[in-house]
Design an enzyme around this catalytic site. Sequence first.
Site, PDB file in Angstrom:
ATOM      1  N   LEU A 210       0.822  -1.215   0.000  1.00 32.06           N
ATOM      2  CA  LEU A 210       0.000   0.000   0.000  1.00 32.06           C
ATOM      3  C   LEU A 210       0.852   1.260   0.000  1.00 32.06           C
ATOM      4  O   LEU A 210       0.454   2.289  -0.565  1.00 32.06           O
ATOM      5  CB  LEU A 210      -0.939  -0.006   1.213  1.00 32.06           C
ATOM      6  CG  LEU A 210      -2.094  -1.009   1.162  1.00 32.06           C
ATOM      7  CD1 LEU A 210      -2.918  -0.934   2.439  1.00 32.06           C
ATOM      8  CD2 LEU A 210      -2.981  -0.739  -0.048  1.00 32.06           C
ATOM      9  N   CYS A 211       2.049   1.189   0.615  1.00 33.23           N
ATOM     10  CA  CYS A 211       2.904   2.364   0.641  1.00 33.23           C
ATOM     11  C   CYS A 211       3.366   2.731  -0.770  1.00 33.23           C
ATOM     12  O   CYS A 211       3.502   3.912  -1.110  1.00 33.23           O
ATOM     13  CB  CYS A 211       4.103   2.140   1.560  1.00 33.23           C
ATOM     14  SG  CYS A 211       5.121   0.717   1.112  1.00 33.23           S
ATOM     15  N   THR A 212       3.597   1.705  -1.601  1.00 33.05           N
ATOM     16  CA  THR A 212       3.986   1.962  -2.993  1.00 33.05           C
ATOM     17  C   THR A 212       2.834   2.593  -3.754  1.00 33.05           C
ATOM     18  O   THR A 212       3.026   3.553  -4.517  1.00 33.05           O
ATOM     19  CB  THR A 212       4.406   0.658  -3.685  1.00 33.05           C
ATOM     20  OG1 THR A 212       5.522   0.111  -3.000  1.00 33.05           O
ATOM     21  CG2 THR A 212       4.766   0.899  -5.143  1.00 33.05           C
ATOM     22  N   GLU A 215       2.406   6.307  -2.337  1.00 27.76           N
ATOM     23  CA  GLU A 215       3.497   7.291  -2.353  1.00 27.76           C
ATOM     24  C   GLU A 215       4.362   7.237  -3.610  1.00 27.76           C
ATOM     25  O   GLU A 215       4.730   8.284  -4.157  1.00 27.76           O
ATOM     26  CB  GLU A 215       4.383   7.085  -1.116  1.00 27.76           C
ATOM     27  CG  GLU A 215       3.627   7.262   0.197  1.00 27.76           C
ATOM     28  CD  GLU A 215       4.482   6.879   1.397  1.00 27.76           C
ATOM     29  OE1 GLU A 215       5.692   6.614   1.207  1.00 27.76           O
ATOM     30  OE2 GLU A 215       3.936   6.799   2.514  1.00 27.76           O
TER      31      GLU A 215
END
Length: 449
Positions: A210-212, A215
Amino acid sequence: MAESTVQQSRSRDLDKLLLRPGNLVAPTFEPGVQLRDDLQEYARILVIGAGGLGCELLKDLALSGFKNLEVIDMDRIEVTNLNRQFLFRLEDVGKPKAEVAAKRVMERVSGVNIVPHFCRIEDKEIDFYKDFIIIVLGLDSIEARSYINAVACGFLEYDSDDNPIEETVKPMVDGGTEGFKGHARVIIPGSTPCFECTIWLFPPQVKFPLCTLAETPRTAAHCIEYAHLIKWDEVHSGKTFDPDDPEHMKWVYTEAVKRAELFGIQGVTYSLTQGVVKNIIPAIASTNAIISAACTLETLKLASGCSKTLSNYLTYNGVEGLHIKVTEFVKDKDCLVCGPGVLLELDTSVTLQKFIDMLEEHPKLLLSKASVRHQTTNLYMQAPPVLEEMTRSNLNLPLFELMGKVPKDIVHVTGTTSKDDKKTSCLRKLRLVFKGGDAVTDLDMAVGA
């Protein structure tokens, strides 16, 4: 000279396989007109799936002399199916795949009878699957394959030496395609690896951190998944995303395009959006045709014994040139599905309710909401409500008495199990030995092992 006087069937090549002896035939093979006629009259084949591969399978099986076919599929025809699922036409959009596929094949191949079933495979009683000599799978779902595999292996019985009893073996032929790649395999429960024995062959689904997505998106798929998994919940709080709703899909596509433009990423299209969100695998008509031909040939071998069957996993790769390979995988002797079964040692006083509770705690089973069947008797059924009420009184009775006070026997349990935080239906076979009966020879598989 004798052969020339035999009336040929529709296929001259099929007669050459069934009417003549050979060097690679099975020990039980008896060539002749009787074999050909028996296959046409008595052999009942079940095809599961009426999509790209399923359409090819129905056509090939009908043209290979099988006249009694049945097909199960829960889907309706969509416009996107028409480029490869050749039995369907534009006017068929919205109709059940199984019904239209059966109708089209019967129109083109005289004498064949195909019974369609527009339903989920779980909607059928377990005994429904017992009526077929071979089950042919044309599925695109791991969960569906696992369920049918468990059903077929559930019919399997072993003798006192843990050898499979031939009359209880329900062969399966499984086919699958993904773009220019495909596989065909023969599953003979008790002899060859079943689906669960080789579940590791299927790679895990690709999941993006999810961070990829939030962001540092780098691909078009990242942008689509951001709109699908993150942006949708932000804008439509509490509203469930429906991948089959065109308006929902269009919204995700629009948001993905905005995301891609913001990060300078190319390649976001509506078709790609559908593929990423629905996890659609590209299908190639020629691949379906090749794999279907392999599956149909193996089905004919199993039904007639006209040649040795595949040993036991064929892979096809047409990405660069053409590559076909056959690999012989080994059966897992400890498989919970096709093996002799999980051995449980029970006291004769254990009630059915206590037994069901033990299934939920057993480390090799972890089955919740279990229904229990002994031979042809439903000891307890979780659903439908009518059957639950009818069998509820058995819960407080000793299981030993409900099973006729036999010292050991097999029961089949159906329930749900959790895997990767996802609940799936499963069917398991258990070998029960009651204390006071025959001695347990493999205590390390008993409860608590």
